[in-house]
Design an enzyme around this catalytic site. Structure first.
Site, PDB file in Angstrom:
ATOM      1  N   TYR A  81       0.793  -1.390  -0.036  1.00 33.27           N
ATOM      2  CA  TYR A  81      -0.094   0.166   0.009  1.00 33.27           C
ATOM      3  C   TYR A  81       0.752   1.431  -0.079  1.00 33.27           C
ATOM      4  O   TYR A  81       1.635   1.406   0.978  1.00 33.27           O
ATOM      5  CB  TYR A  81      -0.990  -0.017   1.129  1.00 33.27           C
ATOM      6  CG  TYR A  81      -2.088  -1.079   1.114  1.00 33.27           C
ATOM      7  CD1 TYR A  81      -2.525  -1.653  -0.076  1.00 33.27           C
ATOM      8  CD2 TYR A  81      -2.869  -1.274   2.236  1.00 33.27           C
ATOM      9  CE1 TYR A  81      -3.337  -2.689  -0.274  1.00 33.27           C
ATOM     10  CE2 TYR A  81      -3.795  -2.295   2.282  1.00 33.27           C
ATOM     11  CZ  TYR A  81      -4.222  -2.829   1.016  1.00 33.27           C
ATOM     12  OH  TYR A  81      -5.198  -3.700   0.816  1.00 33.27           O
ATOM     13  N   ASN A 183      -8.519 -12.998  -1.107  1.00 30.80           N
ATOM     14  CA  ASN A 183      -8.655 -13.419  -2.548  1.00 30.80           C
ATOM     15  C   ASN A 183      -8.585 -14.999  -2.807  1.00 30.80           C
ATOM     16  O   ASN A 183      -7.937 -15.075  -3.853  1.00 30.80           O
ATOM     17  CB  ASN A 183      -7.875 -12.414  -3.544  1.00 30.80           C
ATOM     18  CG  ASN A 183      -7.948 -11.240  -3.078  1.00 30.80           C
ATOM     19  OD1 ASN A 183      -9.020 -10.662  -3.401  1.00 30.80           O
ATOM     20  ND2 ASN A 183      -6.999 -10.474  -2.706  1.00 30.80           N
ATOM     21  N   TRP A 252     -13.638  -6.436   1.113  1.00 26.00           N
ATOM     22  CA  TRP A 252     -12.908  -5.420   0.571  1.00 26.00           C
ATOM     23  C   TRP A 252     -13.815  -4.610  -0.612  1.00 26.00           C
ATOM     24  O   TRP A 252     -14.537  -5.526  -1.125  1.00 26.00           O
ATOM     25  CB  TRP A 252     -11.421  -5.445   0.153  1.00 26.00           C
ATOM     26  CG  TRP A 252     -11.136  -6.430  -0.920  1.00 26.00           C
ATOM     27  CD1 TRP A 252     -10.543  -7.700  -0.864  1.00 26.00           C
ATOM     28  CD2 TRP A 252     -10.948  -6.021  -2.302  1.00 26.00           C
ATOM     29  NE1 TRP A 252     -10.392  -8.097  -2.194  1.00 26.00           N
ATOM     30  CE2 TRP A 252     -10.504  -7.097  -3.036  1.00 26.00           C
ATOM     31  CE3 TRP A 252     -11.214  -4.836  -2.820  1.00 26.00           C
ATOM     32  CZ2 TRP A 252     -10.406  -7.184  -4.369  1.00 26.00           C
ATOM     33  CZ3 TRP A 252     -11.173  -4.778  -4.704  1.00 26.00           C
ATOM     34  CH2 TRP A 252     -10.716  -6.113  -4.851  1.00 26.00           C
ATOM     35  N   LEU A 255     -17.788  -0.600   0.041  1.00 24.79           N
ATOM     36  CA  LEU A 255     -18.675   0.471  -0.292  1.00 24.79           C
ATOM     37  C   LEU A 255     -18.815   0.807  -1.930  1.00 24.79           C
ATOM     38  O   LEU A 255     -19.574   1.746  -2.437  1.00 24.79           O
ATOM     39  CB  LEU A 255     -18.047   1.797   0.238  1.00 24.79           C
ATOM     40  CG  LEU A 255     -17.789   2.092   1.826  1.00 24.79           C
ATOM     41  CD1 LEU A 255     -17.000   3.332   2.219  1.00 24.79           C
ATOM     42  CD2 LEU A 255     -19.196   1.982   2.437  1.00 24.79           C
ATOM     43  N   ASP A 263     -24.962  11.080  -5.458  1.00 26.82           N
ATOM     44  CA  ASP A 263     -26.273  11.545  -5.783  1.00 26.82           C
ATOM     45  C   ASP A 263     -26.980  11.205  -7.092  1.00 26.82           C
ATOM     46  O   ASP A 263     -28.001  11.146  -7.367  1.00 26.82           O
ATOM     47  CB  ASP A 263     -25.954  13.165  -5.768  1.00 26.82           C
ATOM     48  CG  ASP A 263     -25.934  14.158  -4.532  1.00 26.82           C
ATOM     49  OD1 ASP A 263     -26.543  13.302  -3.291  1.00 26.82           O
ATOM     50  OD2 ASP A 263     -25.111  14.845  -4.312  1.00 26.82           O
ATOM     51  N   SER A 309     -12.365   3.924   2.588  1.00 29.09           N
ATOM     52  CA  SER A 309     -12.098   5.324   2.251  1.00 29.09           C
ATOM     53  C   SER A 309     -11.177   5.912   3.530  1.00 29.09           C
ATOM     54  O   SER A 309     -11.395   5.506   4.526  1.00 29.09           O
ATOM     55  CB  SER A 309     -13.482   6.321   2.394  1.00 29.09           C
ATOM     56  OG  SER A 309     -13.571   7.370   2.311  1.00 29.09           O
TER      57      SER A 309
END
Length: 344
Positions: A81, A183, A252, A255, A263, A309
């Protein structure tokens, strides 16, 4: 370069909001594990060799503070990461607040190698690489142990006996307490598990309204609709295997990268599900993020969503998942809207 940043002390995780949730498989081994996990992929700046800065430390502090505010105790890393900087920045936070380490469950992953003089991007689950990668993560994090180490991707050249030796060495040296995978499907976990003297405790894979394949594997495997999601067949039996073996499922991309919480939907095909997420959020007085994660947590596998996030406001919004239990009808309505057609 790394002088103390003007970061305040971390608040204690608010574990009260999670007590009503069903227990997770992982809580049998690590009782302090929270229902939600925070994924540290967005910490540390850019995915290159540029050094991290005090701004990156401050950004990480704000994200971690938000995660602690909603009761998160499990922090998920990987050695790749931001090219190791995510671990380094998190380690900087722990150096400045030593008490933080004893209040969290620390998890990292290894096994993905970027292109170098030896070859292209590849997966490496050799004994030597697993041990070296784990030790490098410990140095970056500035800690003596990982609570959990996951193998990031299956390696076509893996030798399960080699992996078992690496696990045993790291465990006996006190560097890693528990091990898992990421995975991997049921057959791969079973194959690897035959060589291990300690059970796998986690399998982390992509799952949510934006990636239905692990669910589809159990609902359309014997129906013509399986052809619409051919990738789902690879996941056949994976959720069931994890439930049977007491393996914690971590999701993972939980979201769905914002596909259903904005919106408007970028893809018109996502619009029905996006509207329904909005409707349910308004009906229950929670955030859209809370609805997305509650959908995962309604599954009997006791799925632990990983929040991807690093925006503090969005992280805090995820805490609403702990306030909501979807009805069976609501769960299926979201499932059908996301898959875009009625079930067989």
């Amino acid at each position: 370069m790394h002088q103390a940043a003007p970061c305040g002390s971390f608040a204690q995780p608010d574990l009260r909001i999670s007590m009503a949730q069903p227990s997770l498989p992982l809580q049998q081994l690590l009782p302090a594990t929270s229902p939600l996990a925070f994924g540290c992929m967005g910490l540390g700046g850019s995915w290159d060799d540029a050094p991290y800065t005090e701004d990156h430390v401050a950004h990480a502090h704000a994200a971690v503070e938000a995660a602690l505010d909603i009761g998160v105790t499990l922090f998920d890393h990987a050695d790749i990461y931001t090219r190791g900087k995510a671990e380094s920045v998190f380690g900087e936070l722990m150096r400045r607040q030593p008490s933080l380490r004893d209040r969290i469950v620390l998890q990292s992953k290894c096994g993905i190698r970027f292109a170098d003089d030896e070859g292209p991007k590849r997966f490496d689950l050799s004994r030597e690489y697993i041990v070296a990668a784990a030790e490098a993560s410990l140095r970056r994090l500035g800690t003596e142990r990982l609570d959990i180490l996951l193998l990031h991707r299956p390696d076509p050249l893996w030798e399960p006996e080699e992996i078992a030796l690496a696990f045993r060495q790291l465990r006996e040296q006190g560097k890693v307490l528990h091990f898992g995978v990421s995975n991997m499907n049921a057959a791969q976990m079973a194959w690897l598990g035959r060589s291990l003297d300690q059970p796998l405790v986690v399998n982390q894979f992509e799952m949510g309204l934006g990636h239905l394949e692990p669910i589809e594997a159990g609902t359309t495997f014997n129906d013509g609709q399986a052809a619409a999601r051919p990738g789902s067949l690879a996941w056949s039996g994976t959720l069931e295997h994890c439930q049977q073996q007491g393996i914690q499922v971590q999701a993972w991309a939980s979201l769905a990268r914002g596909r259903f919480s904005g919106d408007t939907a970028k893809d018109p095909a996502d619009e029905p599900a996006r509207r329904l997420v909005q409707e349910l959020a308004q009906r229950h007085g929670v955030s859209t993020e809370g609805v997305l994660l509650a959908w995962l947590m309604r599954h009997p596998a006791r799925i632990q969503p990983v929040i991807g996030s690093s925006q503090p406001a969005r992280i805090r919004a995820c805490g609403d998942a702990l306030k909501l239990t979807l009805t069976r009808g609501e769960w299926y309505a979201l499932y059908e809207a996301a898959r875009g057609r009625a079930l067989p």
